[in-house]
Design a protein around this motif. Structure first.
Motif, PDB file in Angstrom:
ATOM      1  N   LYS A  31      -4.290  -1.034  13.770  1.00  0.00           N
ATOM      2  CA  LYS A  31      -3.423   0.000  14.326  1.00  0.00           C
ATOM      3  C   LYS A  31      -2.676   0.782  13.258  1.00  0.00           C
ATOM      4  CE  LYS A  31      -2.931  -2.356  18.657  1.00  0.00           C
ATOM      5  NZ  LYS A  31      -2.091  -2.816  19.734  1.00  0.00           N
ATOM      6  N   ALA A  32      -3.066   0.646  12.009  1.00  0.00           N
ATOM      7  CA  ALA A  32      -2.411   1.367  10.924  1.00  0.00           C
ATOM      8  C   ALA A  32      -2.949   2.793  10.873  1.00  0.00           C
ATOM      9  CB  ALA A  32      -2.641   0.672   9.593  1.00  0.00           C
ATOM     10  N   SER A  33      -2.061   3.750  11.025  1.00  0.00           N
ATOM     11  CA  SER A  33      -2.460   5.153  10.952  1.00  0.00           C
ATOM     12  C   SER A  33      -2.628   5.550   9.483  1.00  0.00           C
ATOM     13  CB  SER A  33      -1.395   6.031  11.605  1.00  0.00           C
ATOM     14  OG  SER A  33      -0.211   6.010  10.825  1.00  0.00           O
ATOM     15  N   PRO A  34      -3.367   6.615   9.226  1.00  0.00           N
ATOM     16  CA  PRO A  34      -3.479   7.089   7.841  1.00  0.00           C
ATOM     17  C   PRO A  34      -2.108   7.407   7.232  1.00  0.00           C
ATOM     18  CG  PRO A  34      -5.129   8.143   9.208  1.00  0.00           C
ATOM     19  CD  PRO A  34      -4.235   7.364  10.130  1.00  0.00           C
ATOM     20  N   GLN A  35      -1.183   7.910   8.064  1.00  0.00           N
ATOM     21  CA  GLN A  35       0.159   8.217   7.566  1.00  0.00           C
ATOM     22  C   GLN A  35       0.888   6.942   7.140  1.00  0.00           C
ATOM     23  OE1 GLN A  35      -0.992   9.301  10.587  1.00  0.00           O
ATOM     24  NE2 GLN A  35      -1.334  11.455  10.120  1.00  0.00           N
ATOM     25  N   MET A  36       0.715   5.869   7.899  1.00  0.00           N
ATOM     26  CA  MET A  36       1.362   4.611   7.548  1.00  0.00           C
ATOM     27  C   MET A  36       0.778   4.043   6.254  1.00  0.00           C
ATOM     28  SD  MET A  36       1.854   1.157   9.689  1.00  0.00           S
ATOM     29  CE  MET A  36       1.025  -0.058   8.690  1.00  0.00           C
ATOM     30  N   ILE A  37      -0.524   4.152   6.110  1.00  0.00           N
ATOM     31  CA  ILE A  37      -1.174   3.668   4.888  1.00  0.00           C
ATOM     32  C   ILE A  37      -0.687   4.475   3.691  1.00  0.00           C
ATOM     33  CG2 ILE A  37      -3.392   3.426   3.703  1.00  0.00           C
ATOM     34  CD1 ILE A  37      -4.602   2.854   6.518  1.00  0.00           C
ATOM     35  N   ASP A  38      -0.574   5.794   3.850  1.00  0.00           N
ATOM     36  CA  ASP A  38      -0.049   6.640   2.776  1.00  0.00           C
ATOM     37  C   ASP A  38       1.385   6.263   2.425  1.00  0.00           C
ATOM     38  OD1 ASP A  38      -2.428   8.048   2.618  1.00  0.00           O
ATOM     39  OD2 ASP A  38      -1.702   9.743   3.808  1.00  0.00           O
ATOM     40  N   MET A  39       2.199   6.032   3.453  1.00  0.00           N
ATOM     41  CA  MET A  39       3.595   5.668   3.234  1.00  0.00           C
ATOM     42  C   MET A  39       3.696   4.317   2.523  1.00  0.00           C
ATOM     43  SD  MET A  39       6.796   5.415   5.894  1.00  0.00           S
ATOM     44  CE  MET A  39       6.066   4.091   6.835  1.00  0.00           C
ATOM     45  N   ALA A  40       2.869   3.364   2.915  1.00  0.00           N
ATOM     46  CA  ALA A  40       2.886   2.052   2.261  1.00  0.00           C
ATOM     47  C   ALA A  40       2.468   2.169   0.799  1.00  0.00           C
ATOM     48  CB  ALA A  40       1.961   1.087   3.000  1.00  0.00           C
ATOM     49  N   THR A  41       1.478   3.022   0.530  1.00  0.00           N
ATOM     50  CA  THR A  41       1.022   3.246  -0.843  1.00  0.00           C
ATOM     51  C   THR A  41       2.118   3.901  -1.669  1.00  0.00           C
ATOM     52  OG1 THR A  41      -1.228   3.510  -0.020  1.00  0.00           O
ATOM     53  CG2 THR A  41      -0.807   4.268  -2.254  1.00  0.00           C
ATOM     54  N   GLU A  42       2.747   4.925  -1.120  1.00  0.00           N
ATOM     55  CA  GLU A  42       3.830   5.629  -1.817  1.00  0.00           C
ATOM     56  C   GLU A  42       5.002   4.682  -2.100  1.00  0.00           C
ATOM     57  OE1 GLU A  42       4.192   8.890  -2.850  1.00  0.00           O
ATOM     58  OE2 GLU A  42       2.079   9.211  -2.375  1.00  0.00           O
ATOM     59  N   THR A  43       5.346   3.864  -1.124  1.00  0.00           N
ATOM     60  CA  THR A  43       6.455   2.927  -1.298  1.00  0.00           C
ATOM     61  C   THR A  43       6.149   1.917  -2.391  1.00  0.00           C
ATOM     62  OG1 THR A  43       7.084   3.160   1.025  1.00  0.00           O
ATOM     63  CG2 THR A  43       7.894   1.200  -0.130  1.00  0.00           C
ATOM     64  N   ALA A  44       4.964   1.341  -2.356  1.00  0.00           N
ATOM     65  CA  ALA A  44       4.578   0.360  -3.378  1.00  0.00           C
ATOM     66  C   ALA A  44       4.595   0.988  -4.765  1.00  0.00           C
ATOM     67  CB  ALA A  44       3.205  -0.213  -3.061  1.00  0.00           C
ATOM     68  N   SER A  45       4.117   2.217  -4.852  1.00  0.00           N
ATOM     69  CA  SER A  45       4.087   2.916  -6.136  1.00  0.00           C
ATOM     70  C   SER A  45       5.493   3.197  -6.648  1.00  0.00           C
ATOM     71  CB  SER A  45       3.308   4.225  -5.998  1.00  0.00           C
ATOM     72  OG  SER A  45       3.328   4.936  -7.203  1.00  0.00           O
ATOM     73  N   SER A  46       6.342   3.743  -5.783  1.00  0.00           N
ATOM     74  CA  SER A  46       7.693   4.110  -6.215  1.00  0.00           C
ATOM     75  C   SER A  46       8.549   2.890  -6.556  1.00  0.00           C
ATOM     76  CB  SER A  46       8.385   4.959  -5.149  1.00  0.00           C
ATOM     77  OG  SER A  46       8.648   4.206  -3.995  1.00  0.00           O
TER      78      SER A  46
END
Length: 87
Positions: A31-46
């Motif tokens: 149920k992970a949307s592409p937006q959620m995956i992007d947000m998780a990636t951005e958060t981990a990176s930052s």
């Protein structure tokens, strides 16, 4: 105003492991949307979280590969290699 401060306090007093695993459970349930995956990636990176960043980049690469987007897959593979090289 008092209600809002209680909500904020409750949010920050929750055990850390429960909040960290929510995205993983949503992803595992499909149920992970592409937006959620992007947000998780951005958060981990930052935040400088290398292992979660690698995991989410690999999820993005898998999705790009399944979608047949060769250019995006290659871009993500280069990012993954860069993060892995900087241990």
């Amino acid at each position: 105003m008092k209600e809002r401060s209680r909500l904020v306090l409750a949010k920050y007093s929750m055990p850390r492991r429960n909040t960290d695993t929510t995205d993983g459970f949503v992803f595992q349930a499909g149920k992970a949307s592409p937006q959620m995956i992007d947000m998780a990636t951005e958060t981990a990176s930052s935040q400088g979280w290398r292992r979660p960043l690698l995991a989410w980049l690999k999820v993005q690469a898998m999705r790009a590969e399944k979608a047949g987007d060769a250019a995006e897959t290659q871009r993500l593979q280069r990012q993954i290699a860069l993060v892995e090289a900087n241990r």
